[in-house]
Scaffold this motif. Structure first.
Motif, PDB file in Angstrom:
ATOM      1  N   ARG A   1      39.837  51.084  33.707  1.00 46.38           N
ATOM      2  CA  ARG A   1      39.369  49.818  34.292  1.00 46.38           C
ATOM      3  C   ARG A   1      37.834  49.787  34.331  1.00 46.38           C
ATOM      4  NH1 ARG A   1      38.961  44.809  36.415  1.00 46.38           N
ATOM      5  NH2 ARG A   1      39.195  44.591  38.652  1.00 46.38           N
TER       6      ARG A   1
ATOM      7  N   GLU B   1      35.525  47.060  32.461  1.00 46.34           N
ATOM      8  CA  GLU B   1      34.605  46.233  33.264  1.00 46.34           C
ATOM      9  C   GLU B   1      33.188  46.341  32.718  1.00 46.34           C
ATOM     10  OE1 GLU B   1      36.403  46.305  37.759  1.00 46.34           O
ATOM     11  OE2 GLU B   1      34.349  46.993  37.460  1.00 46.34           O
TER      12      GLU B   1
ATOM     13  N   SER C   1      48.413  43.700  33.538  1.00 50.39           N
ATOM     14  CA  SER C   1      47.882  44.641  34.525  1.00 50.39           C
ATOM     15  C   SER C   1      48.395  46.064  34.337  1.00 50.39           C
ATOM     16  CB  SER C   1      48.210  44.185  35.943  1.00 50.39           C
ATOM     17  OG  SER C   1      49.614  44.069  36.127  1.00 50.39           O
TER      18      SER C   1
ATOM     19  N   THR D   1      39.780  41.070  35.173  1.00 48.37           N
ATOM     20  CA  THR D   1      39.872  42.279  34.366  1.00 48.37           C
ATOM     21  C   THR D   1      38.949  42.140  33.153  1.00 48.37           C
ATOM     22  OG1 THR D   1      41.730  41.373  33.128  1.00 48.37           O
ATOM     23  CG2 THR D   1      42.252  42.721  35.049  1.00 48.37           C
TER      24      THR D   1
END
Lengths: 371, 81
Positions: A266, A270, A173, A298
């Motif tokens: 991110r 995605e 993360s 993720t």
């Protein structure tokens, strides 16, 4: 090669990282030993890196930012600081061997807060049921096998309420999802420098809130007459010579991330995942582990191919220029939780440097293989 | 010249940067052996005239030195804050 194994290590990095490593090798010696220019340049670079990481993770004191050699190193420090033999420790069902093996070695009584894959409310309920009276808790923020985003903020709140020290594995993360270490109130958060932080291999970061136990004992350039390790950070946890070129590279990558913005990264990953998934979703031979809620996953996706061994699939993909990882991903517990232990999975993981064209190309090759 | 003994290199660096930002020249160096009772350490060298202001700044930032010494023609003597 289309590199889709960023969950293992980031192969493509910002150009500034390579330049910073090279510059460090040409101009920096060892911090904390002498005070001549090349030593102080190294020391200043380490401090700048700690401060950049403070900005990225919401840490107040740069001394609480520790350099490790990888996330495994940091997790071992954190676990040995919080857990004694026989202690009851609650973990999620998606932990990596970097968590389960140290706990096993210590002789902790491990209880798994079991929950179905991608079910965040169930994951939180499972922790709530088990936390009372636990000596410690360990929770991965994102599963390295499935990309499952666990509800770490809520788990942290539960741990705070119960007075249970929490260790966060931020390996998958850090650099992709916002992490407010101060806000979490976790005891420790460990992460590698070389995955989504995009730094060199041989780097890692451990964020500390609780007083840690030293794991390595040796020279720190401080308090040399004392046979004990220093009782202050970062020295207590940083024995031996630092990986100065690595940390210089990590500083460059963290600055790149701060400038680019975690949320933008991110969004990009995605988009890639969605493009890839859309191209393969209808193939009846593919069992794809995809969250119904996009916020629960993720840019990392695992799948199985009917009638084909995962390692064979990965080999065939590599022959066609697609780099992925197959097997158990050093996380048998995660596979046990998801019901994939017998066959493992083939994992595709995207980075900020992959393109939509690459996602489509990889999907096309996979579809052809799985006809 | 005053030597402000810091508990770690990181503290010395942070202290030095703080003082530099406030216009006080501060150089991070290894602490003379006779000043560091536990062995190796780092200190800040600051000019005499800036001692009072430096100590106030460092104290308010939570970076108060461990010990303070005066360096005068090679002779080192400890002084109280």
């Amino acid at each position: 090669m289309i590199y889709l194994d960023s969950a293992a290590t980031a192969f493509q990095k910002p150009p500034s990282v390579r330049q910073a490593v090279w510059r460090a090798m040409e101009t920096m010696s060892s911090p904390g030993r002498g005070a001549y220019p090349s030593a102080m340049y190294a020391a200043d670079t380490l401090l700048e890196c700690r401060m950049a990481l403070c900005r990225l993770f919401g840490v107040i004191e740069p001394e609480a930012v520790i350099f490790t050699s990888n996330a495994t190193h940091g997790l071992n420090i954190a676990i040995r600081s919080c857990v004694r033999p026989g202690d009851r420790v609650v973990i999620s069902g998606y932990e990596h061997n970097a968590v389960t093996r140290p706990l096993h070695a210590i002789g902790a009584k491990v209880e798994v807060a079991a929950a179905p894959l991608f079910d965040r409310p169930a994951q939180l309920r499972a922790f709530r049921e088990k936390l009372k009276g636990a000596n410690a808790a360990v929770c991965t923020h994102v599963s390295n096998v499935f990309g499952f985003v666990l509800p770490i903020e809520d788990v942290a709140a539960l741990c705070r309420a119960e007075g249970v020290p929490l260790i966060v594995d931020a390996s998958q993360s850090a650099g992709i999802l916002p992490i407010d270490f101060q806000g979490l109130g976790a005891a420790f958060a460990a992460m590698p420098g070389h995955k989504s932080l995009l730094g060199p291999q041989g780097t890692g970061v451990l964020l500390c809130r609780e007083p840690p136990e030293a794991l390595l004992y040796g020279g720190t350039g401080s308090n040399s007459l004392d046979p004990n390790m220093p009782d202050f950070l970062p020295d207590r946890l940083e024995a031996g010579t630092h990986n100065v070129p690595g940390i210089a590279g990590l500083l460059a990558s963290v600055r790149w991330l701060l400038q680019r913005g975690i949320r933008n990264i991110r969004s990009h990953e995605e988009m890639l995942m969605q493009s890839f998934y859309a191209d393969i979703a209808e193939n009846p031979r593919l069992k794809i582990f995809r969250a119904g809620d996009p916020s629960a996953q993720t840019g990392l996706l695992s799948l199985q191919i009917a009638g084909m061994d995962g390692e064979d699939a990965a080999h065939r993909l590599a022959e066609q220029g697609i780099a992925v990882r197959a097997g158990l991903h050093c996380a048998p517990l995660a596979h046990r939780s998801a019901g994939t232990l017998d066959r493992g999975t083939v994992r595709f993981s995207f980075s900020p440097f992959n393109t939509q064209k690459e996602a489509h190309r990889a999907a096309a090759i996979l579809m052809d293989m799985a006809r | 010249m005053y030597l402000l003994l810091c508990r770690s290199l990181t503290y010395a660096q942070r202290s030095g940067k703080l003082l530099e930002r406030k216009g006080i020249t501060a150089t991070v160096t290894k602490a003379p052996r006779e000043t560091a009772k536990n062995g190796c350490s780092y200190c800040l060298r600051i000019p005499d005239r800036h001692r009072e202001k430096a100590l106030v700044l460092l104290e308010s930032a939570g970076l108060a030195p461990e010990r303070i010494f005066r360096l005068d023609e090679g002779r080192i003597t400890e002084v109280r804050p």
